[in-house]
Design a protein around this motif. Structure first.
Motif, PDB file in Angstrom:
ATOM      1  N   THR A 117       6.228   8.436  -4.236  1.00 56.88           N
ATOM      2  CA  THR A 117       6.309   7.239  -3.390  1.00 56.88           C
ATOM      3  C   THR A 117       7.437   6.332  -3.896  1.00 56.88           C
ATOM      4  O   THR A 117       7.438   5.136  -3.642  1.00 56.88           O
ATOM      5  CB  THR A 117       4.970   6.457  -3.400  1.00 56.88           C
ATOM      6  OG1 THR A 117       4.632   6.117  -4.758  1.00 56.88           O
ATOM      7  CG2 THR A 117       3.857   7.288  -2.794  1.00 56.88           C
ATOM      8  N   ALA A 138       7.441  -1.499   1.866  1.00 52.99           N
ATOM      9  CA  ALA A 138       7.027  -0.091   1.860  1.00 52.99           C
ATOM     10  C   ALA A 138       7.017   0.411   3.300  1.00 52.99           C
ATOM     11  O   ALA A 138       6.653  -0.327   4.222  1.00 52.99           O
ATOM     12  CB  ALA A 138       5.639   0.050   1.248  1.00 52.99           C
ATOM     13  N   SER A 162       9.149   8.064   1.662  1.00 50.53           N
ATOM     14  CA  SER A 162       8.313   7.122   2.409  1.00 50.53           C
ATOM     15  C   SER A 162       6.864   7.289   1.952  1.00 50.53           C
ATOM     16  O   SER A 162       6.552   8.176   1.157  1.00 50.53           O
ATOM     17  CB  SER A 162       8.420   7.381   3.916  1.00 50.53           C
ATOM     18  OG  SER A 162       7.655   8.523   4.284  1.00 50.53           O
ATOM     19  N   TRP A 163       5.973   6.444   2.468  1.00 49.47           N
ATOM     20  CA  TRP A 163       4.559   6.520   2.108  1.00 49.47           C
ATOM     21  C   TRP A 163       3.743   7.192   3.213  1.00 49.47           C
ATOM     22  O   TRP A 163       2.528   7.030   3.280  1.00 49.47           O
ATOM     23  CB  TRP A 163       4.013   5.118   1.825  1.00 49.47           C
ATOM     24  CG  TRP A 163       4.603   4.477   0.599  1.00 49.47           C
ATOM     25  CD1 TRP A 163       5.735   4.856  -0.056  1.00 49.47           C
ATOM     26  CD2 TRP A 163       4.088   3.341  -0.105  1.00 49.47           C
ATOM     27  NE1 TRP A 163       5.969   4.035  -1.126  1.00 49.47           N
ATOM     28  CE2 TRP A 163       4.981   3.086  -1.180  1.00 49.47           C
ATOM     29  CE3 TRP A 163       2.998   2.507   0.072  1.00 49.47           C
ATOM     30  CZ2 TRP A 163       4.788   2.027  -2.077  1.00 49.47           C
ATOM     31  CZ3 TRP A 163       2.795   1.464  -0.816  1.00 49.47           C
ATOM     32  CH2 TRP A 163       3.684   1.233  -1.879  1.00 49.47           C
ATOM     33  N   GLU A 169       1.576   8.128  -8.777  1.00 43.60           N
ATOM     34  CA  GLU A 169       1.727   7.570  -7.423  1.00 43.60           C
ATOM     35  C   GLU A 169       0.729   6.442  -7.188  1.00 43.60           C
ATOM     36  O   GLU A 169       1.053   5.431  -6.543  1.00 43.60           O
ATOM     37  CB  GLU A 169       1.531   8.664  -6.375  1.00 43.60           C
ATOM     38  CG  GLU A 169       2.686   9.642  -6.247  1.00 43.60           C
ATOM     39  CD  GLU A 169       2.737  10.668  -7.368  1.00 43.60           C
ATOM     40  OE1 GLU A 169       3.764  11.350  -7.512  1.00 43.60           O
ATOM     41  OE2 GLU A 169       1.723  10.784  -8.113  1.00 43.60           O
ATOM     42  N   CYS A 219       1.970   2.746  -6.209  1.00 43.78           N
ATOM     43  CA  CYS A 219       1.612   2.175  -4.906  1.00 43.78           C
ATOM     44  C   CYS A 219       0.836   0.873  -5.046  1.00 43.78           C
ATOM     45  O   CYS A 219       1.091  -0.104  -4.333  1.00 43.78           O
ATOM     46  CB  CYS A 219       0.774   3.173  -4.097  1.00 43.78           C
ATOM     47  SG  CYS A 219       1.713   4.546  -3.424  1.00 43.78           S
ATOM     48  N   LYS A 224      -3.759   3.717   3.123  1.00 43.17           N
ATOM     49  CA  LYS A 224      -2.862   2.769   3.799  1.00 43.17           C
ATOM     50  C   LYS A 224      -3.578   1.463   4.128  1.00 43.17           C
ATOM     51  O   LYS A 224      -2.994   0.379   4.012  1.00 43.17           O
ATOM     52  CB  LYS A 224      -2.290   3.404   5.072  1.00 43.17           C
ATOM     53  CG  LYS A 224      -1.318   4.546   4.790  1.00 43.17           C
ATOM     54  CD  LYS A 224      -0.928   5.285   6.055  1.00 43.17           C
ATOM     55  CE  LYS A 224      -0.053   6.487   5.743  1.00 43.17           C
ATOM     56  NZ  LYS A 224       0.204   7.332   6.917  1.00 43.17           N
ATOM     57  N   LEU A 261       0.485   9.453   2.561  1.00 41.62           N
ATOM     58  CA  LEU A 261      -0.763   8.883   2.059  1.00 41.62           C
ATOM     59  C   LEU A 261      -1.855   8.970   3.122  1.00 41.62           C
ATOM     60  O   LEU A 261      -1.576   8.838   4.318  1.00 41.62           O
ATOM     61  CB  LEU A 261      -0.571   7.417   1.661  1.00 41.62           C
ATOM     62  CG  LEU A 261       0.374   7.127   0.489  1.00 41.62           C
ATOM     63  CD1 LEU A 261       0.555   5.626   0.325  1.00 41.62           C
ATOM     64  CD2 LEU A 261      -0.147   7.746  -0.799  1.00 41.62           C
ATOM     65  N   ILE A 294       6.431   3.839   6.226  1.00 42.12           N
ATOM     66  CA  ILE A 294       5.916   5.179   6.515  1.00 42.12           C
ATOM     67  C   ILE A 294       6.936   5.964   7.339  1.00 42.12           C
ATOM     68  O   ILE A 294       6.683   7.105   7.725  1.00 42.12           O
ATOM     69  CB  ILE A 294       4.563   5.100   7.277  1.00 42.12           C
ATOM     70  CG1 ILE A 294       4.646   4.178   8.507  1.00 42.12           C
ATOM     71  CG2 ILE A 294       3.470   4.614   6.342  1.00 42.12           C
ATOM     72  CD1 ILE A 294       5.190   4.784   9.735  1.00 42.12           C
ATOM     73  N   SER A 351       2.231  -2.691  -3.985  1.00 41.36           N
ATOM     74  CA  SER A 351       1.607  -3.369  -2.853  1.00 41.36           C
ATOM     75  C   SER A 351       1.134  -4.762  -3.210  1.00 41.36           C
ATOM     76  O   SER A 351       1.429  -5.730  -2.509  1.00 41.36           O
ATOM     77  CB  SER A 351       0.432  -2.540  -2.320  1.00 41.36           C
ATOM     78  OG  SER A 351       0.886  -1.315  -1.790  1.00 41.36           O
TER      79      SER A 351
END
Length: 505
Positions: A462, A136, A467-468, A443, A447, A476, A471, A138, A451
């Motif tokens: 997402t 994942a 990208s994340w 989402e 996520c 995060k 958030l 950002i 994760s």
């Protein structure tokens, strides 16, 4: 009276600290982590060589990161001298957990110092995503990063894929420390196969196969038209089942059926238990062919690919070959928790989102670089469920669980059931926490499952096309924790939060 009470409290506090030191061999743990940081320093220097070759502006930043990391590593290695060389099981769990956090904390330095990821939260998230082989990101413009940082992103996944600690136990004997307890804490899955009496030699063999697969993939990708830099980075991310690409559009950027098929094959290989690959190299083919987990993994990929390909063909404008190729790539990518993308599956019909989410949860084989529940647990759960039906008809029957013609002990069965229960509870609680932060339901689910399963792409906004970065910081940090939790198979981390772990028994 107050003085007496205060003295008693102080005495109890000192006694508690002394007991904690006696229970955990902190000096040896600190020394080993210090040595690991020195190894990370070498990795920074390798990346600085890439920056020097391409003359990019990250070169001095890698030197700064290397200097800070080397200084910390030397201090820890010196401070840890004189510790007990025998690691206990508790030491193994503490070492593994602290090592992953330390590697990520210092590994984020090039991103943060260079200013390309100026936020500490984002820099740590990106690094933890790399070392946990989640994928994942950002970043909204990956191509804007200099070559050195792109290479470091991919290297984190290659090192983290098979495990920092798997590498550690290969070199621990040099320092007179046993790696067995570390292996028990880091190895994925309910059972751990030993193919050699000395675990350090097993680790070296597995690392040799890992490096060999990577080298072959680099050569094949270059034959398909990829440059050497992109080939190395994508090979790192493929064998480490991480999914970091050097392109914002991921593998779809190359628009090459050859590259998609090659990466699909090597993602599948990387999802196989590496001890089975070792058996294959040693020509013990029957052990490989008869393995129950591998059969489950293979037929799962075949069935999901076939179903999704048929649905894609009839619900989109894709032809037969393209439907099969897109389906095969995405199924293997998510089954192995790699997270590469050749298409935005959020544009597919919604029923496929559900199928792909199931694939995310299942994962590939234990003892591989992948995440998820693992296929061996699916095999055991399926056999337990089948036996329950038999027990209804024959209440007094003794029905052992057999996998690969071996009886699985009740202890392992209960561990699998506990793991799956905790996995589900953690997902539910985390989804509720994410929604409490104002994140949408779709989402949040995407996520969290992504994760804890170390997948990479999620669902909704997402998904693979996003990208994340949007958030909130709290989300995060939560997702970073879930990445570590999933990578180390829950119990390794959760044990540290139980009071009994820190008490002398």
């Amino acid at each position: 009276m107050r003085v007496t009470i205060q003295n008693e409290v102080t005495s109890n506090s000192q006694l508690s600290t002394l007991n904690l030191i006696n229970v955990i061999n902190f000096k040896t743990i600190i020394r080993i982590i210090g040595i690991l940081l020195l190894l990370e320093t070498v990795m920074f220097l390798v990346c600085s060589g890439v920056s020097y070759y391409y003359k990019d502006d990250a070169l001095p930043d890698f030197w700064k990161a290397a200097g800070i990391t080397a200084g910390a590593g030397l201090l820890m290695a010196i401070f840890g001298k004189g510790g007990d060389r025998q690691l206990t099981r508790r030491d193994g769990y503490v070492l593994v957990s602290f090592a992953w956090v330390a590697f990520s904390l210092f590994g984020m330095l090039p991103f943060y110092i260079s200013g390309y990821i100026p936020n500490v939260t984002d820099a740590f998230f990106e690094t933890m995503s790399g070392f946990s082989s989640t994928g994942a990101t950002i970043l909204n413009n990956i191509e804007s990063l200099p070559h050195g940082l792109l290479f470091w992103r991919s290297m984190t996944q290659w090192i983290g894929g098979l495990g920092i600690i798997m590498f550690t136990i290969a070199v621990l004997p040099i320092f007179g420390v046993s790696g067995l307890q570390v292996f028990a804490a880091e190895a994925s899955g309910p059972t751990h196969d030993k193919v050699h009496p000395r675990i350090g030699i097993t680790a070296k063999w597995i690392w040799s196969i890992y490096a060999g697969i990577t080298f072959i993939l680099v050569a094949l990708l270059m034959m398909g038209g990829m440059g050497w830099f992109d080939s190395v980075c994508h090979a790192f991310a493929t064998t480490g089942t991480g999914g970091f690409s050097t392109k914002q559009a991921s593998v779809a950027y190359y628009n090459s059926p050859y590259i998609e098929y090659v990466i699909s094959i090597f993602m599948f290989i990387s999802g196989i238990n590496f001890t089975l690959l070792l058996f294959f190299v040693n020509r013990k083919f029957k052990k490989v062919i008869d393995n129950a987990e591998l059969k489950w993994y293979f037929w799962s990929v075949v069935c999901f690919t076939a179903v999704i390909a048929v649905i894609l063909h009839y619900t989109s404008s894709m032809g037969i070959e393209e439907s099969f190729r897109k389906s095969l790539f995405q199924v293997i990518s998510l089954h192995t928790s790699t997270g590469f993308a050749t298409d935005d599956y959020m544009l597919w019909t919604p029923v496929l989102w559900g199928l792909l989410t199931i694939i995310m949860v299942i994962g590939a084989c234990a003892g591989s670089t992948t995440g998820g529940l693992k296929c061996i647990r699916m095999v055991i759960l399926a056999k337990v469920s089948r036996n329950e039906f038999k027990h209804i008809l024959h209440p007094n029957a003794v029905l052992p669980i057999r996998v690969n013609k071996q009886v699985i002990s009740p202890f392992i069965v209960s561990t699998v059931l506990a793991f799956c229960f905790l996995y589900l509870i953690i997902i539910v609680v985390s989804v509720l926490l994410m929604m409490g932060m104002g994140i949408g339901f779709l989402e949040s689910i995407g996520c969290v499952i992504s994760s804890i399963g170390n997948m990479g792409p999620g669902l909704g906004e997402t998904g693979p096309a996003y990208s994340w970065s949007a958030l909130p910081d709290a989300a995060k940090w939560l997702l970073s924790f879930l990445m570590l939790l999933g990578r180390l198979e829950l119990f390794t981390i959760l044990l540290l939060f139980t009071p009994g772990f820190w008490k002398r028994n």
